[in-house]
Design an enzyme around this catalytic site. Sequence first.
Site, mmCIF file in Angstrom:
data_model
loop_
_atom_site.group_PDB
_atom_site.id
_atom_site.type_symbol
_atom_site.label_atom_id
_atom_site.label_comp_id
_atom_site.label_asym_id
_atom_site.label_seq_id
_atom_site.Cartn_x
_atom_site.Cartn_y
_atom_site.Cartn_z
ATOM 1 N N SER A 129 0.873 -1.170 0.000
ATOM 2 C CA SER A 129 0.000 0.000 0.000
ATOM 3 C C SER A 129 0.910 1.219 0.000
ATOM 4 O O SER A 129 1.797 1.327 0.849
ATOM 5 C CB SER A 129 -0.900 -0.013 1.232
ATOM 6 N N GLU A 130 0.700 2.118 -0.967
ATOM 7 C CA GLU A 130 1.727 3.143 -1.204
ATOM 8 C C GLU A 130 1.802 4.196 -0.112
ATOM 9 O O GLU A 130 2.705 5.026 -0.122
ATOM 10 C CB GLU A 130 1.550 3.786 -2.580
ATOM 11 N N ASN A 131 0.873 4.167 0.832
ATOM 12 C CA ASN A 131 1.035 5.063 1.974
ATOM 13 C C ASN A 131 2.021 4.513 3.009
ATOM 14 O O ASN A 131 2.246 5.171 4.030
ATOM 15 C CB ASN A 131 -0.320 5.369 2.633
ATOM 16 N N SER B 92 8.339 4.185 -0.055
ATOM 17 C CA SER B 92 7.244 3.459 -0.685
ATOM 18 C C SER B 92 7.244 3.670 -2.202
ATOM 19 O O SER B 92 7.167 2.712 -2.975
ATOM 20 C CB SER B 92 5.920 3.912 -0.084
#
Lengths: 225, 225, 231, 231
Positions: B46-48, B88
Amino acid sequence: MALTKEQIAQRIALELKDGYYVNLGIGIPTLVANYISKDINVVLQSENGLLGMGPFPLAGEEDPDLINAGKQTITALPGSSFFDSALSFGMIRAGKVDLTVLGAMEVSQNGDIANWKVPGKMVKGMGGAMDLVASAKNIIVAMQHTDKQGNSKLLPTCTLPITGLKCVRKVVTELAVFEIIEGTFHLTEYAPGVQIDEIRAKTAGKMIIVDHVAEIKLQPKAGLI
Amino acid sequence: MALTKEQIAQRIALELKDGYYVNLGIGIPTLVANYISKDINVVLQSENGLLGMGPFPLAGEEDPDLINAGKQTITALPGSSFFDSALSFGMIRAGKVDLTVLGAMEVSQNGDIANWKVPGKMVKGMGGAMDLVASAKNIIVAMQHTDKQGNSKLLPTCTLPITGLKCVRKVVTELAVFEIIEGTFHLTEYAPGVQIDEIRAKTAGKMIIVDHVAEIKLQPKAGLI
Amino acid sequence: MNKTISSAEAAIYDIQEGAVIMLGGFGLCGIPENLIHALVSKGTRHLTCISNNAGVDDFGIGLMLKQRQVKKMISSYVGENAEFERQLLSGELEVELIPQGTLASRCMAAGYGMPAIFTPAGVGTEVAEGKEVRTFNGKDYLLEYAFEADFALVKAWKGDTEGNLVYKATARNFNPLMAMAGKITIAEVEELVPAGALHPNEIHTPGIYVHRVLQGAGYEKRIEQRTVRNN
Amino acid sequence: MNKTISSAEAAIYDIQEGAVIMLGGFGLCGIPENLIHALVSKGTRHLTCISNNAGVDDFGIGLMLKQRQVKKMISSYVGENAEFERQLLSGELEVELIPQGTLASRCMAAGYGMPAIFTPAGVGTEVAEGKEVRTFNGKDYLLEYAFEADFALVKAWKGDTEGNLVYKATARNFNPLMAMAGKITIAEVEELVPAGALHPNEIHTPGIYVHRVLQGAGYEKRIEQRTVRNN
């Protein structure tokens, strides 16, 4: 009387202000840690990845995973942090380190420094020196005034391969303290008993004597190590 | 019969291979997690700032400090890691994520994607979409074949502002699966009972039918959420 | 996704002659001892080694130098090794010296998918020769390219079976950066734990960057400059 | 080096009208709640806010928007806020949208002393307009400049009196990056501990980047999209 290496370190310790983050190079600069005033809070950075460097460990307490940039076993103080080499040089490049103290083979009157390579000799490498001199906003050089042959190391221009350009702000030798301003060594302090004529004779670069030139005063021993 | 959104996700789940690190976008892509085969190991990014995203939490176990890129409360599986947004997107840019599944408003026959902006409407922003499409080596788009007016979303060229160029490898809609190769939608699969003529009529971009074209087969539900 | 590998030999089986390899560590601190020993046993030659230092005569990369496995060293400082010096002076060994922060940043750039970075280190020096200089806000920077390597050999303190790594103290140094820069990254760890045993907040290298993880054995962890205080 | 500050008001006392400030957080996750409340109380106007998102109507940066304290938002996604939309459409508010990874990298670049970075995000799009494109290894990248801010307002889970910070879970997000990019960085923490209470291996933001650290109070930590499973 020319200063001893310990005394050069002692003089440089006076440059450390409360709240400073400081990087001390190998050699005389390392000795500066011995003379940091107990009245100020200073954090030592070691570019191999440590903020909050403490004294050398007691015998038997050495940790092979905890060394300084000179590969010496050291300790970490409460409040220290470890990080990787990229972040370490990142904080240096970003100007977060307030003061850097380095040794040098030559310094020129416009603040160039040479301290990594002697032609004809085995070149061991620049380590972190080029990063430090290119990035630090406040660099003090600690070195002997002359080489073993008696040649001045404070020069009009460096003769050895350069480590960095126009970066040195101050030079402390066994004879004197100089600020480098506008292409000139400004003599601000002289070692006790040393004649200004001797300093002038051993300083090949352009030198002027400031009005308020004074004898070097030393910080009493009060340090970490 | 056109696929449901769940079935689109189910079909895309077949693209996940053992050992893949996968980033699932918001919307239909999120549903893919429901259909990952239990026979393979897949890690969701998850890119967060999370690798190892798990299912939604049970009621009462939500942690406000643990969300996905859609800002939904989620969980982290054993072996997961948290990191900052730069790392990320760093791992995304470095090609470490094996598969990215995204929604889209339009896809062109050369693989351009538009999914962030409709002129005249309030623009909310691209979020991480531009980073994902510019970096991922393997991008599958999950979307409806046509817009609400019945216009094809598989176009010769995108009419909406572009999110990224020549990046989409595969498109899965409720009607069909296409690979994008050399500026052409290659129809490889059709939904059960859907006529190829219908697909052709609803595909405005250049389209060819591969020799081995076949009916879409779905992965049985076997997932995380 | 179990990335555990059973032996150092198996971990490096596909390192071929002529490979470009990164080796983590600063001096002898945090070096991949087991993987180096395996490479020495395997005898793979013509290697290009990217490593901050080159070990000492009888430890670390020095062991590979002794066997003439190294064609080229890319380092920032190589001072502690007589055999190194001999090979360099005789022309058997090629050496490229680069500033330490540049070395670190070029590894990091690879891990972050950035093709190049700007650094002021080396401006006006030999290091700048042939390099692009660019001025930002009145200060000059060199354009330096990302470093990639066929293999990165790193050493961590703890690792889990997913390849997540945690380093200890200043043994971190170049390890996480090189771990990100290897096409294939091989990590040896002092303590290999099951997935979930490391807290996800505390992981330094996420497993996505690591391809193989090895439970190391027999760590010597030699000290280069043992320095102590008296009281 | 004690960086503790006693109140949120004191922490932001010198944020002036027209300042450029960064605010950590992703959505409402990991936002500096106390510092935002203090800014709202202070009423400082004409702020440029660099933040991934703009809060919601009655929480986070939304509270500052409601009072028209924000002149310009620099964000990647601003979708959840009716007042934001109204001000944007009426021309009261300026908005610059940039890709999320670009935002993160530009903050990081400042913290690493790199004046600019290369990223492929946005190539061929509106985002590339007026920007330098450069090709490396056949792939195009945009040159994007480091972001600096007069103040960075960040939220950490734990912090010590030296300014060292540790974040929790995905509340980390932009916080460590912005902490590095502020000329003055102000951190609020859920738990302030004495120097030495955080293990130096586990620190995410070294204290050198942090100027003031505040023990936060009354954390609401609102959830934007509460999503649960059934079994």
